[in-house]
Design an enzyme around this catalytic site. Structure first.
Site, PDB file in Angstrom:
ATOM      1  CD  GLU A 167      -1.579  -2.477   1.351  1.00  0.00           C
ATOM      2  OE1 GLU A 167      -0.476  -2.641   1.906  1.00  0.00           O
ATOM      3  OE2 GLU A 167      -2.288  -3.430   0.974  1.00  0.00           O
ATOM      4  CG  HIS A 191     -11.252  -7.933   5.436  1.00  0.00           C
ATOM      5  ND1 HIS A 191     -10.449  -8.659   6.280  1.00  0.00           N
ATOM      6  CD2 HIS A 191     -10.850  -8.252   4.180  1.00  0.00           C
ATOM      7  CE1 HIS A 191      -9.610  -9.394   5.555  1.00  0.00           C
ATOM      8  NE2 HIS A 191      -9.836  -9.166   4.290  1.00  0.00           N
TER       9      HIS A 191
HETATM   10  C1  LIG Z   1      -1.891  -4.955   4.187  1.00  0.00           C
HETATM   11  C2  LIG Z   1      -2.837  -5.810   3.418  1.00  0.00           C
HETATM   12  N1  LIG Z   1      -3.134  -5.492   2.149  1.00  0.00           N
HETATM   13  C3  LIG Z   1      -4.002  -6.225   1.450  1.00  0.00           C
HETATM   14  C4  LIG Z   1      -4.606  -7.313   2.003  1.00  0.00           C
HETATM   15  C5  LIG Z   1      -5.607  -8.129   1.204  1.00  0.00           C
HETATM   16  N2  LIG Z   1      -5.040  -9.445   0.905  1.00  0.00           N
HETATM   17  C6  LIG Z   1      -5.345 -10.519   1.665  1.00  0.00           C
HETATM   18  S1  LIG Z   1      -4.474 -11.858   1.226  1.00  0.00           S
HETATM   19  C7  LIG Z   1      -3.690 -11.039  -0.012  1.00  0.00           C
HETATM   20  C8  LIG Z   1      -2.675 -11.760  -0.845  1.00  0.00           C
HETATM   21  C9  LIG Z   1      -1.590 -12.362  -0.030  1.00  0.00           C
HETATM   22  O1  LIG Z   1      -0.722 -13.086  -0.835  1.00  0.00           O
HETATM   23  P1  LIG Z   1       0.479 -13.905  -0.234  1.00  0.00           P
HETATM   24  O2  LIG Z   1       1.290 -13.042   0.671  1.00  0.00           O
HETATM   25  O3  LIG Z   1       1.182 -14.542  -1.350  1.00  0.00           O
HETATM   26  O4  LIG Z   1      -0.202 -15.002   0.693  1.00  0.00           O
HETATM   27  P2  LIG Z   1      -1.255 -16.143   0.279  1.00  0.00           P
HETATM   28  O5  LIG Z   1      -2.611 -15.545   0.370  1.00  0.00           O
HETATM   29  O6  LIG Z   1      -0.901 -16.614  -1.089  1.00  0.00           O
HETATM   30  O7  LIG Z   1      -1.086 -17.198   1.307  1.00  0.00           O
HETATM   31  C10 LIG Z   1      -4.129  -9.716  -0.078  1.00  0.00           C
HETATM   32  C11 LIG Z   1      -3.693  -8.736  -1.071  1.00  0.00           C
HETATM   33  C12 LIG Z   1      -4.291  -7.613   3.333  1.00  0.00           C
HETATM   34  N3  LIG Z   1      -4.829  -8.659   3.967  1.00  0.00           N
HETATM   35  N4  LIG Z   1      -3.405  -6.854   4.019  1.00  0.00           N
END
Ligand SMILES: Cc1ncc(C[n+]2csc(CCOP(=O)(O)OP(=O)(O)O)c2C)c(N)n1
Ligand SMILES: [Mg+2]
Lengths: 331, 364
Positions: A66, A135
């Site tokens: 972000e 959220h």
């Molecule tokens: C600071 C933040 N930004 C956005 C999100 C929304 N979000 C939830 S999971 C995710 C993707 C995460 O990807 P990764 O780190 O590869 O973990 P995975 O879900 O594949 O286990 C996002 C963008 C969040 N939870 N926290």
């Protein structure tokens, strides 16, 4: 503003999508960036179809950062682009807080207008859809407190499209808050053509004589429901949809409370430091001697939005608003 | 938009080869651990992997039936989570994410964790004394916390270490870099356990970063970096153990990149067909962590039909019991909203609570 024109019935999110499409068509400098906004069309589908229509150069996915999204958007905005940056949920904007507070909002001042930041930040906010932790935050007041950024929060599809276009045309940063629980539940007629709604102007959405109810965004349906119920008991309400949270439309508030002498403010955010307090201070400054009862606030408590099994105990309800109406009437 | 031509720099992939102990056909390819592979260990691995997959599938079904809220499945990632969690000492600290229930449960958390997806804060609570943090939802924020817990362990002269779980997407957040840098500067006893499942929601790793590996990010902080096959529970277990040993011996933090795959959606609210071919994703089952262990067991005389059947039956029983427990939990307590913000509630919270409770009782 608006002449006879073709309209379509859209949901709130479709109207936001339509607003973005309108500005993307109109100006080549408009770009859209954020997490999952491209191929996926956004986790809520707000940017659905936009990458297909305008290409990856103008509608693109960013890395998961972000601070990166907002920091680079500030840089791009200073250098001639008009970014619309999506933050996936308002509760995930915190890493970008520094970029907003120390750069987006101050660049004009620090450079005496040589560098400016025509940036729009879109973020869904609010509770009520059984979303996981974080959220559901409703923290508009963290941003209305910042000098140098405007904050808007439409509750209807019509206002959403018009305000989004105004936000993009605004020469300064605008935070555009979207009630995620209204995304698909709120529908309305939206002109197909381009139109704008002035930032800083509220709207009276119901006429009454006895009490003024002031609210915005996700809480508008709650306020309206309470007003309907109150009318069954013979109490009529002016209901004001603030639409812009900074700068607040003080005239519409003053005009209404000077008529009713009674006011109830409804917001989802926490009470302390919430925008309700700024509204009270506007009433104090403009209409003190007109008031017949202390102003009531119906807000979230000074607690975190609970895990969703209890979120309805956090959210203002029509019943709580009716209670507040009762209090100001029977003071 | 401005995605540059991918560099064809193979150096990093050579410098950080994908370590394996047991290959995809179940063959032992690294003999050095031969003596450490006991029947007991193999059976522990198998039992836990089966339980976790059974749990994950059950959770997805419950969600479909409307008995569970939005849920982030981990099917495909069991070996990475179970293997690393089994490597920990009882007293270590664990900082999982929303997708790491297999790690949390393996380290001692109860199945009640599922209830957090029904909006119950109770699902976050560890068994008494266990240092298992509530799953972190804001991406990467748990990394500096893990570093801090490890710094305190070092400060106190204890033998505790910390492990932080995170995904490929998390490496883009500042908190990832800050967590690693602090750990490096203070030589904190922490293991950064990355599950590279190829995607952050819809974003493939090729668009998340322009580096060939995640492990190479260790170079910038001069900490140990390891890249391994995250679907090989043996290599996960042994390498995590080594990293924890180094940490406890004052040799500093390690970044482990465990390459894995999530077969399913990001969460039950996600539609992966929007951004990838799910048929291609299903092909990854050739590399499934459980099938691999099964092949290994068959090759090496650990296979016993009756025992295998028992494991599967018990897993179902255990998980059905856990679901019954979840569904018969007492209703949530409204007081909890107000009572855990401060040790002593402020007057604002006291007044708000009092007013709300009156409203609930229908008074006034
Ligand atoms: C600071 C933040 N930004 C956005 C999100 C929304 N979000 C939830 S999971 C995710 C993707 C995460 O990807 P990764 O780190 O590869 O973990 P995975 O879900 O594949 O286990 C996002 C963008 C969040 N939870 N926290
Ligand atoms: Mg991932």
């Amino acid at each position: 503003m608006l002449t006879a024109t073709k309209t379509k019935e859209l949901t709130l999110i479709q109207a936001i999508n339509d607003g973005m499409r309108t500005v993307l068509r109109e100006k080549d400098e408009v770009i859209i960036l954020g997490e999952d906004v491209g191929k996926n069309g956004g986790v809520f589908r707000a940017t659905d179809g936009l990458q297909q229509e305008f290409g990856e150069k103008r509608v693109f996915d960013t890395p998961l950062s972000e601070a990166g999204i907002i920091g680079t958007s500030i840089g791009m905005a200073m250098n001639g682009l008009l970014p619309i940056a999506e933050i996936q949920f308002l509760g995930f904007i915190y890493p970008a807080y520094e970029q907003i507070m120390t750069h987006a909002t101050r660049m004009r001042y620090r450079s005496k207008g040589i560098f400016t930041v025509p940036l729009v930040i879109r973020a869904p906010y609010g509770a009520g859809v059984h979303a996981p932790e974080i959220h559901s935050d409703s923290v508009e007041a963290l941003f209305t407190h910042m000098p140098g950024i405007k904050v808007v929060c439409p509750s209807t599809p019509y206002d959403a499209k018009g305000l989004l276009i105004s936000a993009v045309e605004d020469p300064d940063p605008v935070l555009f808050l979207e009630s995620l629980r209204s995304y698909r539940s709120v529908r309305g007629e939206v002109p197909e053509e381009k139109y704008t709604i002035e930032i800083g102007k509220g709207k009276k959405v119901r006429e009454g004589e006895d009490v003024t109810i002031i609210s915005w965004g996700a809480m508008m349906p709650v306020a309206m429901k309470a007003a309907e119920e109150a009318e069954k008991g013979g109490v009529t309400c002016d209901v004001i949809d603030l639409r812009t949270l900074y700068p607040i439309d003080k005239d519409i508030i003053a005009e209404s409370v000077q008529k009713t002498g009674r006011c109830v403010i409804v917001h989802e955010a926490h009470a302390t430091g919430g925008l309700g307090n700024d509204i009270i201070s506007i009433i104090n400054d403009t209409s003190f001697l007109y008031m017949k009862a202390p102003i009531e606030r119906v807000t979230g408590a000074d607690v975190h939005v609970p895990f969703w099994a209890l979120e309805n105990h956090y959210l203002p309800t029509p019943a709580r608003v009716q209670k507040a109406i009762h209090n100001v009437i029977n003071f | 938009m401005f995605v540059s031509e991918k560099r064809t720099n193979k150096d990093m992939e050579i410098q950080f080869p994908v370590l394996q102990v047991v290959n995809k056909d179940g063959k032992l390819v690294d003999e050095s651990y031969k003596n450490e592979i006991t029947e007991d260990l193999v059976r522990t691995f198998y039992r836990q992997l089966v339980c976790m997959r059974t749990l994950d599938r059950k959770a997805k079904n419950l969600q479909r039936q409307g008995r569970l809220g939005t849920y982030p499945p981990f099917e495909g990632q069991e070996a990475a989570q179970v293997g690393s969690a089994l490597a920990l000492d009882e007293d270590d600290w664990m900082f999982p994410t929303y997708r790491d229930h297999a790690a949390s449960i393996t380290f001692g958390k109860s199945y009640s964790i599922l209830s957090s997806w029904n909006g119950r804060v109770e699902g976050n609570l560890p068994p008494e004394g266990k240092k298992i943090l509530p799953p972190s939802v804001p991406i990467a924020t748990q990394l500096p916390l893990a570093t801090g817990a490890a710094m305190a362990a070092k400060f106190k002269g204890s033998k505790q270490a910390a492990i932080a779980y995170f995904g490929d997407g998390a490496t883009s957040e500042g908190d990832f870099h800050e967590g690693l840098n602090f750990a490096s500067v203070y030589q904190a006893p922490v293991v950064f356990f990355n599950q590279n499942n190829g995607y952050a929601i819809s974003l493939p790793i090729s668009k998340q970063m322009n580096s060939k590996t995640i492990a190479q990010k260790s170079i910038a902080y001069e900490i140990t970096g390891v890249r391994l096959d995250g679907n090989d529970i043996f290599v996960v277990y042994f390498e995590t153990k080594k990293a924890l040993e180094r940490a406890r011996n004052g040799e500093g933090p390690t970044l482990i990149e465990a390459i894995t795959w999530r077969y399913g959606a990001h969460t039950t609210a996600d539609d992966p067909t929007k951004y990838r071919d799910q048929k291609e994703s299903e092909k990854r089952r050739e590399n499934d962590p459980i099938s691999r262990l099964e092949s290994f067991m068959k090759r090496n005389g650990y296979w016993d039909d009756a025992w295998i059947q028992k494991v599967h039956d018990e897993a179902i029983e255990e998980i059905e019991a856990a679901v019954r427990a979840m569904e018969t939990m007492p209703p949530p307590d409204v007081n909890d909203i107000y009572d855990y913000i401060f040790e002593t509630p402020t007057w604002t919270i006291r007044e708000q609570k009092e007013q709300y409770m009156k409203h609930l009782r229908g008074e006034e």
